[in-house]
Design a protein around this motif. Structure first.
Motif, PDB file in Angstrom:
ATOM      1  N   VAL A 106       1.076  -1.245  -0.069  1.00 25.92           N
ATOM      2  CA  VAL A 106      -0.095   0.068   0.018  1.00 25.92           C
ATOM      3  C   VAL A 106       0.897   1.384  -0.038  1.00 25.92           C
ATOM      4  O   VAL A 106       1.828   1.428   0.947  1.00 25.92           O
ATOM      5  CB  VAL A 106      -0.864   0.152   1.228  1.00 25.92           C
ATOM      6  CG1 VAL A 106      -1.746   1.288   1.248  1.00 25.92           C
ATOM      7  CG2 VAL A 106      -1.818  -1.111   1.078  1.00 25.92           C
ATOM      8  N   SER A 107       0.593   2.166  -0.931  1.00 25.04           N
ATOM      9  CA  SER A 107       1.460   3.372  -0.876  1.00 25.04           C
ATOM     10  C   SER A 107       0.479   4.568  -1.105  1.00 25.04           C
ATOM     11  O   SER A 107      -0.532   4.397  -1.571  1.00 25.04           O
ATOM     12  CB  SER A 107       2.264   3.425  -2.223  1.00 25.04           C
ATOM     13  OG  SER A 107       3.128   2.290  -2.461  1.00 25.04           O
ATOM     14  N   PHE A 108       1.054   5.586  -0.287  1.00 24.02           N
ATOM     15  CA  PHE A 108       0.201   6.803  -0.248  1.00 24.02           C
ATOM     16  C   PHE A 108       1.046   8.049  -0.755  1.00 24.02           C
ATOM     17  O   PHE A 108       1.851   8.410  -0.039  1.00 24.02           O
ATOM     18  CB  PHE A 108      -0.425   7.084   1.024  1.00 24.02           C
ATOM     19  CG  PHE A 108      -1.244   6.211   1.764  1.00 24.02           C
ATOM     20  CD1 PHE A 108      -2.622   5.992   0.854  1.00 24.02           C
ATOM     21  CD2 PHE A 108      -0.877   5.664   2.640  1.00 24.02           C
ATOM     22  CE1 PHE A 108      -3.456   5.121   1.451  1.00 24.02           C
ATOM     23  CE2 PHE A 108      -1.763   4.646   3.291  1.00 24.02           C
ATOM     24  CZ  PHE A 108      -2.918   4.231   2.753  1.00 24.02           C
TER      25      PHE A 108
ATOM     26  N   VAL B 280      -6.897  -2.260   5.113  1.00 27.69           N
ATOM     27  CA  VAL B 280      -7.084  -3.382   4.038  1.00 27.69           C
ATOM     28  C   VAL B 280      -7.951  -4.342   4.537  1.00 27.69           C
ATOM     29  O   VAL B 280      -8.714  -4.905   3.719  1.00 27.69           O
ATOM     30  CB  VAL B 280      -5.550  -3.710   3.761  1.00 27.69           C
ATOM     31  CG1 VAL B 280      -5.607  -4.853   2.821  1.00 27.69           C
ATOM     32  CG2 VAL B 280      -4.765  -2.443   3.221  1.00 27.69           C
ATOM     33  N   LEU B 281      -7.769  -5.119   5.594  1.00 32.03           N
ATOM     34  CA  LEU B 281      -8.583  -6.151   5.864  1.00 32.03           C
ATOM     35  C   LEU B 281      -9.999  -6.019   5.997  1.00 32.03           C
ATOM     36  O   LEU B 281     -10.969  -6.655   5.823  1.00 32.03           O
ATOM     37  CB  LEU B 281      -8.070  -6.680   7.246  1.00 32.03           C
ATOM     38  CG  LEU B 281      -6.378  -7.386   7.301  1.00 32.03           C
ATOM     39  CD1 LEU B 281      -6.089  -7.949   8.775  1.00 32.03           C
ATOM     40  CD2 LEU B 281      -6.231  -8.353   6.288  1.00 32.03           C
ATOM     41  N   CYS B 282     -10.711  -4.831   6.537  1.00 37.66           N
ATOM     42  CA  CYS B 282     -11.824  -4.440   6.366  1.00 37.66           C
ATOM     43  C   CYS B 282     -12.528  -3.683   5.119  1.00 37.66           C
ATOM     44  O   CYS B 282     -13.663  -3.464   5.166  1.00 37.66           O
ATOM     45  CB  CYS B 282     -12.080  -3.654   7.593  1.00 37.66           C
ATOM     46  SG  CYS B 282     -11.738  -1.908   7.454  1.00 37.66           S
ATOM     47  N   GLY B 283     -11.517  -3.534   4.067  1.00 35.75           N
ATOM     48  CA  GLY B 283     -11.991  -3.129   2.858  1.00 35.75           C
ATOM     49  C   GLY B 283     -12.145  -1.616   2.938  1.00 35.75           C
ATOM     50  O   GLY B 283     -12.385  -1.086   2.021  1.00 35.75           O
TER      51      GLY B 283
ATOM     52  N   THR C 130      -9.361   0.421   2.844  1.00 38.52           N
ATOM     53  CA  THR C 130      -8.335   0.796   1.951  1.00 38.52           C
ATOM     54  C   THR C 130      -8.047   0.168   0.909  1.00 38.52           C
ATOM     55  O   THR C 130      -7.833  -1.475   1.299  1.00 38.52           O
ATOM     56  CB  THR C 130      -7.001   1.013   2.667  1.00 38.52           C
ATOM     57  OG1 THR C 130      -7.201   2.248   3.528  1.00 38.52           O
ATOM     58  CG2 THR C 130      -5.685   1.257   1.921  1.00 38.52           C
ATOM     59  N   ARG C 131      -7.613  -0.062  -0.274  1.00 39.56           N
ATOM     60  CA  ARG C 131      -7.594  -0.976  -1.371  1.00 39.56           C
ATOM     61  C   ARG C 131      -6.068  -0.951  -1.616  1.00 39.56           C
ATOM     62  O   ARG C 131      -5.390   0.113  -1.809  1.00 39.56           O
ATOM     63  CB  ARG C 131      -8.034  -0.734  -2.762  1.00 39.56           C
ATOM     64  CG  ARG C 131      -9.533  -0.702  -2.567  1.00 39.56           C
ATOM     65  CD  ARG C 131     -10.002  -2.135  -2.389  1.00 39.56           C
ATOM     66  NE  ARG C 131     -11.654  -2.031  -2.401  1.00 39.56           N
ATOM     67  CZ  ARG C 131     -12.438  -3.245  -2.214  1.00 39.56           C
ATOM     68  NH1 ARG C 131     -11.516  -4.215  -1.775  1.00 39.56           N
ATOM     69  NH2 ARG C 131     -13.644  -3.336  -2.170  1.00 39.56           N
ATOM     70  N   PRO C 132      -5.323  -2.311  -1.630  1.00 38.06           N
ATOM     71  CA  PRO C 132      -3.789  -2.191  -1.852  1.00 38.06           C
ATOM     72  C   PRO C 132      -3.511  -2.120  -3.199  1.00 38.06           C
ATOM     73  O   PRO C 132      -4.233  -2.093  -4.001  1.00 38.06           O
ATOM     74  CB  PRO C 132      -3.435  -3.607  -1.244  1.00 38.06           C
ATOM     75  CG  PRO C 132      -4.820  -4.619  -1.499  1.00 38.06           C
ATOM     76  CD  PRO C 132      -5.673  -3.313  -1.292  1.00 38.06           C
ATOM     77  N   ASP C 133      -2.104  -1.589  -3.504  1.00 39.27           N
ATOM     78  CA  ASP C 133      -1.661  -1.726  -4.784  1.00 39.27           C
ATOM     79  C   ASP C 133      -1.403  -2.982  -5.402  1.00 39.27           C
ATOM     80  O   ASP C 133      -1.633  -3.181  -6.615  1.00 39.27           O
ATOM     81  CB  ASP C 133      -0.357  -0.903  -4.831  1.00 39.27           C
ATOM     82  CG  ASP C 133      -0.480   0.355  -4.278  1.00 39.27           C
ATOM     83  OD1 ASP C 133      -1.252   1.392  -4.567  1.00 39.27           O
ATOM     84  OD2 ASP C 133       0.617   0.950  -3.340  1.00 39.27           O
ATOM     85  N   GLU C 134      -1.108  -3.967  -4.267  1.00 35.24           N
ATOM     86  CA  GLU C 134      -1.104  -5.356  -4.949  1.00 35.24           C
ATOM     87  C   GLU C 134      -1.273  -6.142  -3.649  1.00 35.24           C
ATOM     88  O   GLU C 134      -0.804  -5.889  -2.661  1.00 35.24           O
ATOM     89  CB  GLU C 134       0.416  -5.546  -5.618  1.00 35.24           C
ATOM     90  CG  GLU C 134       1.651  -5.244  -5.103  1.00 35.24           C
ATOM     91  CD  GLU C 134       2.805  -5.247  -5.787  1.00 35.24           C
ATOM     92  OE1 GLU C 134       2.591  -6.131  -7.119  1.00 35.24           O
ATOM     93  OE2 GLU C 134       3.861  -5.203  -5.425  1.00 35.24           O
ATOM     94  N   GLY C 135      -1.264  -7.377  -3.871  1.00 38.11           N
ATOM     95  CA  GLY C 135      -1.246  -8.544  -2.992  1.00 38.11           C
ATOM     96  C   GLY C 135      -2.600  -8.820  -2.586  1.00 38.11           C
ATOM     97  O   GLY C 135      -3.399  -8.582  -3.168  1.00 38.11           O
ATOM     98  N   THR C 136      -2.575 -10.256  -1.811  1.00 39.78           N
ATOM     99  CA  THR C 136      -3.756 -10.720  -1.338  1.00 39.78           C
ATOM    100  C   THR C 136      -4.020 -10.838   0.100  1.00 39.78           C
ATOM    101  O   THR C 136      -3.017 -11.007   0.817  1.00 39.78           O
ATOM    102  CB  THR C 136      -3.892 -12.105  -2.089  1.00 39.78           C
ATOM    103  OG1 THR C 136      -2.842 -12.867  -1.733  1.00 39.78           O
ATOM    104  CG2 THR C 136      -3.861 -12.043  -3.344  1.00 39.78           C
TER     105      THR C 136
END
Length: 254
Positions: free
Chosen positions: A11-13, A48-51, A53-59
């Motif tokens: 995740v990048s900002f 990320v886990l609760c939706g 924030t969307r990550p740039d990549e990954g699962t």
């Protein structure tokens, strides 16, 4: 097994890398504590886990579903609940009414308050109130509760949604020593039948509840282990715990 498996999560900002996690895994019915200095990526991980924030990549795989592809509502339906740092309760309603609203999430506020509870629903509210230290204040206005009790109320409201993975962000912040200890006992009890990720800065509280600790630093997993391993790791001492631990040792020596 309803465990969580995070892999290659980034995740990048605005060019700043907030998360860069290779692997992070939580087993079924495990209580995991995540620590790290400010800016380490702890809250971003929960986002990320609760939706949120969307990550740039990954699962982030939970119950065979990739959370990074789901909406916040879908993630809640899948069995993930989150307790945010600041309590958000209906202060003008009683503790019981707050809990009733939580158990009737498919209705609006007014319809929920007018809804006649079934016997099983009332029993469920009373059971959760007992487990979260609220059984004696069910008729009290939520706005008159102590800070710690408001935190417990919000935890209870999340528990009534029956999450199998509970995300808790700094539950001990602003609590008295007694409330902090009771919160630790509560979380340990609640973790008997669900997985839990707890973010916390209070090291005494972490020592009380931690089974396994993950240390984040600059968005990466620095190390994982039990509290003794963590507090004696030179990397952790250097980046996070050093000054606090030395102060504690000085106080003990004094």
């Amino acid at each position: 097994m309803e465990n969580l498996y995070v892999q290659k999560l980034n995740v990048s900002f605005d060019g700043f890398k907030a998360l860069d996690i290779d692997i992070f895994e939580v087993q079924q019915n495990e209580l995991r504590v995540v620590i790290g200095p400010n800016g380490a990526g702890k809250t971003t991980l929960l986002d990320v886990l609760c939706g949120k924030t969307r990550p740039d990549e990954g699962t982030a795989i939970f119950r065979d579903r990739d959370l990074t592809k789901l909406s916040e509502d879908e993630i809640v339906s899948l069995g993930i609940g989150r307790k945010f740092q600041a309590p958000t309760v209906f202060t003008s309603l009683s503790v019981f009414d707050n809990l009733m609203l939580a158990i009737k999430t498919d209705r609006g506020v007014f319809a929920s308050l007018m809804h006649r509870l079934q016997r099983g629903e009332r029993r469920r509210i009373e059971e959760v109130a007992e487990r979260t230290g609220l059984a004696d204040v069910l008729d009290v206005l939520a706005g008159t509760l102590s800070h710690g009790q408001k935190q417990w109320l919000e935890i209870a409201m999340v528990i009534l949604q029956d999450p199998t993975l509970l995300l808790v962000d700094e539950p001990a912040a602003g609590m008295s020593d007694e409330e902090t200890y009771k919160t630790g006992e509560m979380l340990q009890n609640l973790a008997k039948d669900r997985s839990m990720i707890v973010i916390e800065h209070d090291m005494e509280f972490v020592r009380q509840i931690a089974r396994k600790v993950t240390v984040l630093h600059e968005g990466r997993v620095l190390m994982e282990g039990n509290m003794d391993e963590v507090q004696n790791d030179p990397r952790v001492i250097e980046c996070y715990l050093g000054s606090a631990m030395h102060r504690e040792e000085s106080n003990v020596a004094g």
